[in-house]
Design a protein around this motif. Structure first.
Motif, mmCIF file in Angstrom:
data_model
loop_
_atom_site.group_PDB
_atom_site.id
_atom_site.type_symbol
_atom_site.label_atom_id
_atom_site.label_comp_id
_atom_site.label_asym_id
_atom_site.label_seq_id
_atom_site.Cartn_x
_atom_site.Cartn_y
_atom_site.Cartn_z
ATOM 1 N N VAL A 124 -2.973 16.076 0.770
ATOM 2 C CA VAL A 124 -2.916 14.818 0.032
ATOM 3 C C VAL A 124 -2.289 13.722 0.894
ATOM 4 O O VAL A 124 -2.783 12.585 0.946
ATOM 5 N N LEU A 148 -4.098 10.192 2.166
ATOM 6 C CA LEU A 148 -3.533 8.875 1.877
ATOM 7 C C LEU A 148 -3.287 8.085 3.161
ATOM 8 O O LEU A 148 -3.603 6.888 3.239
ATOM 9 N N VAL A 160 0.297 7.818 -6.602
ATOM 10 C CA VAL A 160 -0.895 8.623 -6.314
ATOM 11 C C VAL A 160 -0.489 9.995 -5.791
ATOM 12 O O VAL A 160 -1.051 11.032 -6.192
ATOM 13 N N PHE A 161 0.502 10.017 -4.906
ATOM 14 C CA PHE A 161 0.973 11.287 -4.338
ATOM 15 C C PHE A 161 1.547 12.195 -5.428
ATOM 16 O O PHE A 161 1.185 13.371 -5.522
ATOM 17 N N ARG A 168 0.824 -1.207 0.000
ATOM 18 C CA ARG A 168 0.000 0.000 0.000
ATOM 19 C C ARG A 168 0.859 1.258 0.000
ATOM 20 O O ARG A 168 0.529 2.250 -0.664
ATOM 21 N N ASN A 209 -6.622 6.889 4.705
ATOM 22 C CA ASN A 209 -7.192 5.735 4.013
ATOM 23 C C ASN A 209 -6.435 4.456 4.328
ATOM 24 O O ASN A 209 -7.033 3.380 4.435
ATOM 25 N N LEU A 210 -5.114 4.538 4.491
ATOM 26 C CA LEU A 210 -4.334 3.364 4.873
ATOM 27 C C LEU A 210 -4.733 2.880 6.263
ATOM 28 O O LEU A 210 -4.918 1.675 6.486
ATOM 29 N N GLN A 226 2.004 1.822 -3.429
ATOM 30 C CA GLN A 226 0.920 2.321 -4.276
ATOM 31 C C GLN A 226 0.646 3.806 -4.029
ATOM 32 O O GLN A 226 0.167 4.515 -4.919
ATOM 33 N N MET A 227 0.955 4.264 -2.818
ATOM 34 C CA MET A 227 0.705 5.659 -2.484
ATOM 35 C C MET A 227 1.675 6.607 -3.197
ATOM 36 O O MET A 227 1.361 7.785 -3.394
#
Length: 307
Positions: A283, A287, A15-16, A8, A290-291, A11-12
């Motif tokens: 941001v 993130l 997205v960041f 995860r 959500n984690l 994956q961030m």
């Protein structure tokens, strides 16, 4: 679990970078930030060239972004056009907005989940109808109308609160603004909890627990509520970043100098460094929230396991 967290986190990263790049591009097309520094009169060409060189605005946008992100990883979010470092603005704004957000989240959890459980267990009864109508009204009224009404009634007419929050923004002064900020989300949490409770109430595991002779409160808290809270926790987790970023209206109404206030000032003055810096931190908050929500699923439902 460890591999899932690492996956995860990896994956961030895209997205960041993707989110910050979009914000950077959008902010840079708002207009000419140099034009607002000279007041009503236009800046002379020499001053424009000097300011653009000082703030790095004479370089291509992609180069500005790479330079900015390189500075961010060293803790340098740039300098606002008033000469103050953006980190200094953050140090004064984020603690205020964090306190406001915590107050709003507490209202969501305590009032929203409580009303949702009550109405879910009493679906179709008068209390259920009354709460549904109340939440519909809250969802229909814009936040700025709710804020101005409470400020007028509680602050100006009845004198129960201060119409404007003091610069220190203590927690007790943030109770009413926190309620205003949480009002729409609170209504969503109430309805979401109600629906989830009503659906899971007919599930087989609830019937089995009841047939085994377990006390009603234990069936509700240990079985029904834990499984029903998963979609609610998802909404609240995603709402943390939304509340912090969406506090512009509430902070403007109650004169709170937090993140929303600084973002508003940055947008009005076309201060790209301030806007991009604050949104970059938001941001990251979104993130991380959500984690944490994904990891909390396994606590609420032991059947959920991460490979």
């Amino acid at each position: 679990m460890g591999r899932y967290v690492i996956r995860r986190l990896l994956q961030m990263i895209p997205v960041f970078f993707g989110a910050t790049l979009l914000i950077f591009l959008m902010v840079n097309v708002m207009g000419d930030p140099i034009a607002g520094l000279c007041g009503e009169r236009r800046c002379d060409p020499a001053t424009v060239a000097q300011l653009k060189s000082e703030f790095g605005l004479d370089k291509p946008v992609w180069q500005q972004y790479l330079t900015y992100m390189g500075n961010v990883f060293t803790g340098d979010f740039g300098t606002a056009f008033n000469g103050r470092p953006v980190t200094e603005l953050m140090a004064g704004a984020f603690p205020v907005t964090i306190r406001l957000t915590i107050v709003a989240i507490v209202f969501e959890i305590v009032i929203g989940i409580t009303l949702g459980v009550i109405t879910g267990l009493r679906r179709g009864r008068p209390v259920d109808t009354a709460v549904l109508l109340l939440t519909l009204v809250v969802l229909s009224v814009p936040t700025f109308v709710t804020g101005l009404l409470l400020q007028l009634l509680l602050g100006v007419k009845w004198g129960l609160i201060k119409p404007a929050v003091s610069p220190e923004a203590p927690v007790y002064e943030l109770i009413v603004p926190g309620l205003v900020l949480a009002s729409v989300s609170l209504a969503y949490v109430t309805r979401l909890t109600r629906t989830s409770i009503a659906e899971n109430r007919r599930a087989d595991y609830v019937r089995t627990a009841t047939a085994k002779g377990l006390p009603r409160h234990r069936v509700i808290t240990r079985h029904l509520l834990r499984n029903s809270l998963i979609p609610v926790v998802t909404h609240i987790g995603a709402d943390i970043g939304g509340l912090m970023g969406g506090a512009i209206v509430t902070e403007r109404i109650f004169n709170i100098h937090g993140v929303g206030y600084q973002l508003f000032q940055g947008i009005v003055r076309q201060n790209t460094q301030t806007v991009v810096g604050f949104v970059t931190v938001l941001v990251l908050v979104f993130l991380v929230a959500n984690l944490l929500v994904d990891l909390l699923y396994a606590v609420l439902d032991p059947r959920i396991r991460y490979a």
